[in-house]
Write a protein that holds these residues in place. Structure first.
Motif, mmCIF file in Angstrom:
data_model
loop_
_atom_site.group_PDB
_atom_site.id
_atom_site.type_symbol
_atom_site.label_atom_id
_atom_site.label_comp_id
_atom_site.label_asym_id
_atom_site.label_seq_id
_atom_site.Cartn_x
_atom_site.Cartn_y
_atom_site.Cartn_z
ATOM 1 N N ILE B 130 85.023 -18.967 50.142
ATOM 2 C CA ILE B 130 84.374 -20.287 50.192
ATOM 3 C C ILE B 130 83.412 -20.459 49.017
ATOM 4 O O ILE B 130 83.357 -21.515 48.389
ATOM 5 N N ASN B 132 83.466 -19.091 46.033
ATOM 6 C CA ASN B 132 84.225 -19.323 44.794
ATOM 7 C C ASN B 132 84.910 -20.680 44.802
ATOM 8 O O ASN B 132 85.036 -21.322 43.770
ATOM 9 N N LEU B 133 85.345 -21.096 45.998
ATOM 10 C CA LEU B 133 85.981 -22.406 46.117
ATOM 11 C C LEU B 133 84.993 -23.496 45.707
ATOM 12 O O LEU B 133 85.310 -24.371 44.898
ATOM 13 N N ALA B 134 83.778 -23.417 46.253
ATOM 14 C CA ALA B 134 82.766 -24.423 45.921
ATOM 15 C C ALA B 134 82.482 -24.390 44.418
ATOM 16 O O ALA B 134 82.380 -25.436 43.769
ATOM 17 N N ARG B 135 82.410 -23.178 43.850
ATOM 18 C CA ARG B 135 82.097 -23.066 42.414
ATOM 19 C C ARG B 135 83.215 -23.658 41.557
ATOM 20 O O ARG B 135 82.950 -24.363 40.595
ATOM 21 N N THR B 136 84.464 -23.380 41.930
ATOM 22 C CA THR B 136 85.561 -23.881 41.092
ATOM 23 C C THR B 136 85.728 -25.395 41.240
ATOM 24 O O THR B 136 86.347 -26.037 40.398
ATOM 25 N N LEU B 137 85.155 -25.956 42.321
ATOM 26 C CA LEU B 137 85.199 -27.412 42.474
ATOM 27 C C LEU B 137 84.006 -28.063 41.802
ATOM 28 O O LEU B 137 83.812 -29.275 41.894
ATOM 29 N N ALA B 139 80.564 -26.894 42.025
ATOM 30 C CA ALA B 139 79.242 -26.730 42.635
ATOM 31 C C ALA B 139 78.395 -25.755 41.827
ATOM 32 O O ALA B 139 78.915 -24.813 41.231
ATOM 33 N N ALA B 144 76.790 -23.985 46.126
ATOM 34 C CA ALA B 144 77.803 -23.094 46.699
ATOM 35 C C ALA B 144 77.231 -22.347 47.904
ATOM 36 O O ALA B 144 77.920 -22.153 48.902
#
Lengths: 353, 251
Positions: B130, B132-137, B139, B144
């Motif tokens: 989660i 890393n997901l937020a960061r790649t989107l 954030a 994040a």
């Protein structure tokens, strides 16, 4: 063509383990590049470095010819996005998932709504906004993940095995989407895959990766066209085997894969050969079937993986074959781990390279 | 028996007529414990984030330390805090002993390990991708972290509720550092103890009824919150789903 991304002599260590050894890779703007290699070859690590989620141990990284360091990587991170291999969703509605990147970019609300609607339309999930994302089927979840990346319209789109866990219907939708955004938005796409079929049709170029090194790079015709030892080494690429080919009296060829498995193919050749059989082209039966298909082997089911509407089975016939059947067939045949089964496929459905 | 019956009748009278001593203690209890939970969350959640998301040397030691703190006898903790905050103590110069402030601090210290322990478990259960997901989107690091906390909302809410319940039911610490001064530092538990001891059964029972009503209301609130979430999604999602992991269809 302009360079979108460049890795120059990049090495990556996790603790004492080196997972990338001096990787050099240039990605041109607007191209689709596939990273093809077995599990654990370093594909995901390359993608995480390109998404600026992981730092490098040594080497240089350039984004549109600008040098990227740990200090300025956050600036570049927002210009690309990565869709993970394992579908990861926020435990909220489809809308909130897709809109997340727009919210952190402070895009005005009405524009957010419009963009989310368009992205969901592209992945054929119109009207799914209010649904709880985690309650969708696996294929739909992965499409939400893709929509969430597409909505950002980043210059670089990174996809880690985007269709690995999907049934053919969902996989086809996603492949169409990938081709479409590349064509229409000129988005540069780098995708990892170990699906040979996908690598043959979708990308402009393919980079073969093995044990943390790029062993070959070229167009699909270049990479698949010649007998590639590098390609053949990918025993972990499903249903790819190498062996010795021998012509038969009937004019076909028998490829001895070892383990007592000799596969008949239509191509005529002698000596070293590698073959690939599409999992969808293999018929699974509980009894030996008499048919025109030239290849029948008896084996045991060693692995069962369940997806939305289909089931993938590993059958060991001396060599492990991956077979894909629908869930309905799977249930009707009452198959279990260790069940004795027969696999059958036509000589003409074997690809030789 | 008639004594108890009379006590119950008197208790109901006190509750209905809005007795100032009774409702003073109720207000103090709710206010002290509420602020204590907020304080403990302020310093407990960052520690829980650190324990759940980062790997560092001594992490297990810290986790074990907080887990064992849950079991410390509250009278011992009360004595320890008394020694620190009493006139001759390390923080004696603050003059906090027998004030509401020290009662709140005492409760916050008491529930800190509970918040840390439950929150760490809840945050650890969040899919590690989660962040890393937020960061790649797109954030930032702090956005994040918030994304991870949102995924753990149910568990974090549970840590808050459990801590509040623990704080409002606390007697030892509050009695020792607060001194049970009527209208100032008396809370439901200390008042029950005092009024039972002096034979003022009516007030003691009234206080007891209200304490139980508060605790039950909080639990009812949780059930209600789950219902609301269920309605919101139109599907049955358990609010305390600490698993938080992706559902995978693997045989």
């Amino acid at each position: 063509m302009k360079t979108a991304f460049e890795l120059h002599n990049v090495t990556k260590n996790y603790g004492n383990k080196t997972v990338l050894h001096g990787v050099n890779l240039k990605v041109s703007q607007g191209e689709i590049l596939a990273l093809l290699g077995p599990n654990g070859s370093g594909k995901s690590t390359i993608l995480k470095i390109m998404a600026f989620l992981e730092g490098i141990t040594s080497g240089e990284v350039y984004f549109e010819n600008e040098g990227v360091s740990e200090k300025n990587s956050e600036v570049f991170r927002s210009q690309c996005t990565l869709v993970f291999q394992k579908t990861t969703l926020f435990d909220t509605s489809v809308y909130d998932n897709v809109a997340y990147g727009l919210k952190v970019r402070k895009v005005p609300k009405n524009q957010q709504e419009q963009a989310v609607k368009e992205a969901l339309k592209i992945v054929k999930l119109e009207g799914f906004e209010k649904r709880p994302a985690k309650k969708l089927s696996g294929g739909e979840q992965q499409r939400v993940a893709i929509a969430r990346a597409l909505v950002l319209k980043t210059k670089l789109l990174l996809l880690d095995e985007p269709t690995a866990n999907l049934d053919p219907k969902n996989a086809a939708i996603l492949e169409e989407v990938i081709a479409k955004v590349n064509r229409e938005n000129k988005t540069t796409i780098v995708m990892a895959t170990h699906n040979m079929f996908q690598a043959e049709t979708l990308p402009h170029r393919i980079a073969l990766i093995d044990e943390g090194k790029i062993t070959e790079i070229g167009t699909p015709v270049e990479v698949f066209g010649k007998l590639s030892k590098n390609l053949a080494r990918f025993a972990a690429v499903d249903n790819t085997f190498s062996g010795t080919a021998q012509l038969t009296a009937e004019g076909t060829t028998l490829v001895d894969l070892g383990g007592g498995v000799r596969v008949e193919v239509t191509a005529q050749l002698q000596g070293e050969a590698s073959i690939f059989v599409n999992p969808q082209d293999i018929i699974l039966s509980k009894e030996a079937i008499h048919s025109s298909a030239r290849n029948t082997f008896k084996g045991k089911i060693t692995e069962i993986t369940d997806f939305d509407s289909l089931v993938k089975l590993k059958v060991d016939v001396g060599k492990p074959f991956l077979i894909q059947i629908t869930k309905r067939s799977f249930n009707e045949m009452a198959l279990n781990l260790g069940s004795d089964v027969y696999i059958t496929f036509k000589a003409s459905s074997v690809q030789v390279f | 028996m008639t004594g108890i019956l009379d006590g119950i009748i008197e208790a109901l009278e006190l509750i209905i007529t809005g007795d100032p001593v009774l409702y003073g203690a109720v207000f103090n209890s709710l206010f002290f414990s509420g602020v204590a939970v907020i304080l403990a969350a302020l310093w407990g959640l960052p520690i829980a984030m650190l324990l759940a998301l980062k790997n560092f040397r001594g992490k297990t030691v810290i986790q074990t330390f907080f887990n064992s703190l849950i079991g410390v006898p509250t009278v011992a903790l009360g004595l320890f805090l008394f020694l620190i905050f009493s006139r001759e103590g390390l923080f004696g110069f603050l003059g906090l002993i027998y004030t509401p402030a020290v009662v709140i601090i005492g409760q916050a210290v008491l529930i800190t390990p509970i918040i840390i322990s439950i929150a760490t478990t809840a945050l650890e259960a969040v899919d590690p991708e989660i962040i890393n997901l937020a960061r790649t989107l797109g954030a930032s690091e702090s956005q994040a972290s918030i994304a991870v906390m949102k995924e753990a909302t149910n568990g974090l809410l549970l840590s808050g509720v459990a801590s509040f319940n623990r704080a409002i039911a606390e007697l030892g610490v509050v009695l020792i550092v607060g001194g049970n001064i009527v209208g100032l530092t008396d809370v439901l538990t200390t008042a029950i103890a005092q009024h039972t001891a002096i034979g003022n059964l009516g007030l003691a029972i009234a206080l007891g009824i209200i304490l139980m009503v508060i605790v039950f209301s909080i639990n009812a609130f949780i059930v209600l919150a789950r219902k609301i979430k269920t309605l919101f999604y139109g599907l049955n999602i358990p609010i305390f789903n600490l698993e938080g992991k992706n559902h995978e269809n693997s045989l």
